[in-house]
Design an enzyme around this catalytic site. Sequence first.
Site, mmCIF file in Angstrom:
data_model
loop_
_atom_site.group_PDB
_atom_site.id
_atom_site.type_symbol
_atom_site.label_atom_id
_atom_site.label_comp_id
_atom_site.label_asym_id
_atom_site.label_seq_id
_atom_site.Cartn_x
_atom_site.Cartn_y
_atom_site.Cartn_z
ATOM 1 N N SER A 33 43.294 84.871 73.546
ATOM 2 C CA SER A 33 44.107 83.740 73.083
ATOM 3 C C SER A 33 45.238 84.309 72.239
ATOM 4 O O SER A 33 45.226 84.265 71.020
ATOM 5 C CB SER A 33 43.258 82.767 72.265
ATOM 6 O OG SER A 33 42.713 83.398 71.134
ATOM 7 N N HIS A 84 37.408 81.461 75.055
ATOM 8 C CA HIS A 84 36.430 82.545 75.034
ATOM 9 C C HIS A 84 35.117 82.196 75.732
ATOM 10 O O HIS A 84 34.172 82.962 75.702
ATOM 11 C CB HIS A 84 36.105 82.956 73.587
ATOM 12 C CG HIS A 84 37.242 83.648 72.907
ATOM 13 N ND1 HIS A 84 37.202 84.046 71.599
ATOM 14 C CD2 HIS A 84 38.461 84.022 73.368
ATOM 15 C CE1 HIS A 84 38.341 84.629 71.280
ATOM 16 N NE2 HIS A 84 39.129 84.615 72.327
ATOM 17 N N GLN A 97 37.590 77.294 69.616
ATOM 18 C CA GLN A 97 37.224 78.636 70.079
ATOM 19 C C GLN A 97 36.060 79.255 69.302
ATOM 20 O O GLN A 97 35.194 79.899 69.873
ATOM 21 C CB GLN A 97 38.464 79.520 69.955
ATOM 22 C CG GLN A 97 38.333 80.901 70.495
ATOM 23 C CD GLN A 97 39.682 81.625 70.430
ATOM 24 O OE1 GLN A 97 40.561 81.366 71.228
ATOM 25 N NE2 GLN A 97 39.842 82.513 69.468
ATOM 26 N N GLU A 98 36.072 79.073 67.980
ATOM 27 C CA GLU A 98 35.065 79.771 67.174
ATOM 28 C C GLU A 98 34.511 78.899 66.048
ATOM 29 O O GLU A 98 35.282 78.327 65.278
ATOM 30 C CB GLU A 98 35.688 81.030 66.545
ATOM 31 C CG GLU A 98 36.213 82.005 67.578
ATOM 32 C CD GLU A 98 37.204 83.001 66.993
ATOM 33 O OE1 GLU A 98 37.026 83.419 65.833
ATOM 34 O OE2 GLU A 98 38.166 83.346 67.692
ATOM 35 N N GLU A 107 32.869 86.754 72.173
ATOM 36 C CA GLU A 107 32.602 87.375 70.878
ATOM 37 C C GLU A 107 31.131 87.289 70.503
ATOM 38 O O GLU A 107 30.746 87.604 69.387
ATOM 39 C CB GLU A 107 33.454 86.715 69.807
ATOM 40 C CG GLU A 107 34.929 86.861 70.102
ATOM 41 C CD GLU A 107 35.826 86.218 69.070
ATOM 42 O OE1 GLU A 107 35.313 85.567 68.146
ATOM 43 O OE2 GLU A 107 37.047 86.379 69.198
ATOM 44 N N ASP A 164 37.826 78.425 63.918
ATOM 45 C CA ASP A 164 39.117 78.793 64.508
ATOM 46 C C ASP A 164 39.291 77.894 65.712
ATOM 47 O O ASP A 164 38.646 78.084 66.741
ATOM 48 C CB ASP A 164 39.137 80.272 64.937
ATOM 49 C CG ASP A 164 40.458 80.652 65.622
ATOM 50 O OD1 ASP A 164 41.380 79.809 65.635
ATOM 51 O OD2 ASP A 164 40.564 81.789 66.128
ATOM 52 N N GLU A 186 41.128 78.196 60.748
ATOM 53 C CA GLU A 186 42.206 79.000 61.343
ATOM 54 C C GLU A 186 42.853 78.244 62.500
ATOM 55 O O GLU A 186 42.152 77.579 63.275
ATOM 56 C CB GLU A 186 41.568 80.312 61.836
ATOM 57 C CG GLU A 186 42.497 81.263 62.541
ATOM 58 C CD GLU A 186 41.709 82.448 63.124
ATOM 59 O OE1 GLU A 186 40.631 82.789 62.584
ATOM 60 O OE2 GLU A 186 42.146 82.997 64.145
ATOM 61 N N ASP A 222 47.012 82.340 62.532
ATOM 62 C CA ASP A 222 46.808 83.491 63.425
ATOM 63 C C ASP A 222 47.962 83.537 64.428
ATOM 64 O O ASP A 222 48.933 84.273 64.237
ATOM 65 C CB ASP A 222 45.442 83.343 64.111
ATOM 66 C CG ASP A 222 45.201 84.368 65.213
ATOM 67 O OD1 ASP A 222 45.970 85.332 65.311
ATOM 68 O OD2 ASP A 222 44.234 84.197 65.992
ATOM 69 N N LYS A 256 45.554 91.133 62.407
ATOM 70 C CA LYS A 256 45.087 91.892 63.568
ATOM 71 C C LYS A 256 46.074 93.026 63.797
ATOM 72 O O LYS A 256 47.255 92.775 64.080
ATOM 73 C CB LYS A 256 45.076 90.999 64.805
ATOM 74 C CG LYS A 256 44.067 89.847 64.754
ATOM 75 C CD LYS A 256 44.418 88.848 65.831
ATOM 76 C CE LYS A 256 43.313 87.859 66.101
ATOM 77 N NZ LYS A 256 43.796 86.746 66.948
ATOM 78 N N SER A 273 40.683 90.947 61.100
ATOM 79 C CA SER A 273 40.023 90.411 62.294
ATOM 80 C C SER A 273 39.956 91.376 63.482
ATOM 81 O O SER A 273 40.855 92.177 63.694
ATOM 82 C CB SER A 273 40.780 89.147 62.733
ATOM 83 O OG SER A 273 40.315 88.679 63.979
ATOM 84 N N HIS A 274 38.882 91.235 64.220
ATOM 85 C CA HIS A 274 38.725 91.873 65.532
ATOM 86 C C HIS A 274 39.576 91.135 66.561
ATOM 87 O O HIS A 274 40.232 90.141 66.225
ATOM 88 C CB HIS A 274 37.247 91.812 65.956
ATOM 89 C CG HIS A 274 36.779 90.399 66.203
ATOM 90 N ND1 HIS A 274 35.648 90.090 66.910
ATOM 91 C CD2 HIS A 274 37.301 89.189 65.838
ATOM 92 C CE1 HIS A 274 35.492 88.788 66.972
ATOM 93 N NE2 HIS A 274 36.474 88.222 66.328
ATOM 94 N N SER A 309 39.104 89.468 70.726
ATOM 95 C CA SER A 309 37.975 89.067 71.581
ATOM 96 C C SER A 309 37.595 90.191 72.552
ATOM 97 O O SER A 309 36.454 90.302 72.966
ATOM 98 C CB SER A 309 38.302 87.774 72.323
ATOM 99 O OG SER A 309 39.563 87.856 72.934
ATOM 100 N N LYS A 347 36.484 88.932 59.961
ATOM 101 C CA LYS A 347 35.942 88.139 61.069
ATOM 102 C C LYS A 347 35.722 89.106 62.214
ATOM 103 O O LYS A 347 36.662 89.736 62.698
ATOM 104 C CB LYS A 347 36.960 87.049 61.395
ATOM 105 C CG LYS A 347 36.949 86.561 62.803
ATOM 106 C CD LYS A 347 37.816 85.348 62.962
ATOM 107 C CE LYS A 347 38.777 85.548 64.110
ATOM 108 N NZ LYS A 347 39.259 84.323 64.724
HETATM 109 O O1 LIG Z 1 41.911 83.912 68.102
HETATM 110 C C1 LIG Z 1 41.374 84.848 67.510
HETATM 111 O O2 LIG Z 1 41.306 84.799 66.305
HETATM 112 C C2 LIG Z 1 40.893 86.063 68.255
HETATM 113 C C3 LIG Z 1 39.769 86.806 67.632
HETATM 114 O O3 LIG Z 1 38.669 86.019 67.309
HETATM 115 O O4 LIG Z 1 40.745 85.862 69.604
HETATM 116 P P1 LIG Z 1 41.701 86.704 70.602
HETATM 117 O O5 LIG Z 1 41.467 88.118 70.310
HETATM 118 O O6 LIG Z 1 41.302 86.275 71.967
HETATM 119 O O7 LIG Z 1 43.115 86.293 70.265
HETATM 120 MG MG LIG Z 2 42.469 82.949 66.106
#
Ligand SMILES: O=C(O)[C@@H](CO)OP(=O)(O)O
Ligand SMILES: [Mg+2]
Length: 425
Positions: free
Chosen positions: A43, A156, A164-165, A206, A243, A289, A316, A341, A368-369, A371, A392
């Site tokens: 995303s 995801h 998403q989360e 994730e 998120d 988020e 984000d 990120k 953050s990681h 996905s 995260k």
């Molecule tokens: O949206 C997000 O925050 C990320 C990580 O959780 O997802 P992606 O890496 O797919 O952007």
């Molecule tokens: Mg995000």
Amino acid sequence: MSSRIAAIDALEILDSRGNPTVRVFVELENGIRSCASVPSGASTGENEAIELRDNNSTRYNGKGVRTAVDNVTKIIAPEIIGIKAEDQAVIDRLMIELDGSENKANLGANAILGVSMAVTRAAAESLGMPLYRYLGGSGACRLPVPMMNILNGGAHADNSVDFQEYMAVPIGFDTFSEGLRAIAETFHALKKLLNSRGLATGVGDEGGFAPNLGSNEEAMEVILEAIAKAGYQPGSDIAMSLDSAASSFSPDLKSTYDLQWSKGGALTSQQMVDLVCKWVADYPIVSWEDPLAEGDWDGFAQITERIGNTVQIVGDDIFVTNPRYIKQGVDWLTANSVLIKLNQIGTVTETIEAIRLCRDAGWTYVISHRSGETEDTFIADFAVAMDGGQIKTGSASRSDRVAKYNRLLEIEHHLGQDARYYWKR
Ligand SMILES: O=C(O)[C@@H](CO)OP(=O)(O)O
Ligand SMILES: [Mg+2]
């Protein structure tokens, strides 16, 4: 012996979704060898630095990264060999100049970041220091509060959940390891609960469960139940963090929101803002988020004005770890926190610059990681070094995510009684 860079190599490897990504090796004149692997998002924000893929090749359906690998070994390496690994800012600036574009489209952010991270690690190893200490100094002793993704939806997962989360945040514990234990136990309790209701316990990218639930409220209710079932108090021991990744259900990325469960049709930005404010009042949510899409700057500012004093509003896709957009957000009071990120901006130096802007503005930041991840644990050390107190990095069910948690446990262990842990936003 010198810490000058002697050789650089790169390789195409696989990420946690089975897609190719870049791994870079750096060797110094003093014999130190280190490597780093680049993560990849699904995303993604429109303004992220460009991840170079071999679009014209049939290998991996055009998703290979051999061009990026070649850019590391044939274009970047000759320019930075001979520079000291500690000269991170110089190396990152040279790569940015060498690329010459606004968004690293020529060499690829995946190529540039791989080198940038591997250089950081080589410099730390060359000084005989753990990465978190090299980057954060001797005062870096605070473990981040983890936001663990326990329920996945959106881009995801292939289920009916819009957001998403859904993450569990251990806010009421004295140590990282106790906090982590509590959310891992909650993860297991959630699995039992879903099982007992005949719901699927397959996981998303994730590692959070991805059941077909009837509504976003149902997702939050079942998480609250799981927290209680695990023996914890929702809101004081463990809170929730969301998120929505709202860009993924906003066709125009700014004014309409197409939630699956609101079968009456799309919501306007105003309706979405009202809904977010209502849910924040109804549920123990400490952080939200991307409650709105990346182009909805007005909606973001409205949410921040209405509920920003009680909840962390994290940008984000809207900020993409880019100092330019963060500055604009600070001026316009768009949010009060930034998701960080490394691969959204593409160098370690620029990522630290983004974090500096957050600190200057009194904003929080969450490391953050992506996905798509690898076993590389760089962000665990980075989170401790940057001292923001939040990370995260997915659920407890995928080894690419668990690697980060285990590295944080290791750092906590090394720090012993000097380790700090507390929730503050
Ligand atoms: O949206 C997000 O925050 C990320 C990580 O959780 O997802 P992606 O890496 O797919 O952007
Ligand atoms: Mg995000």
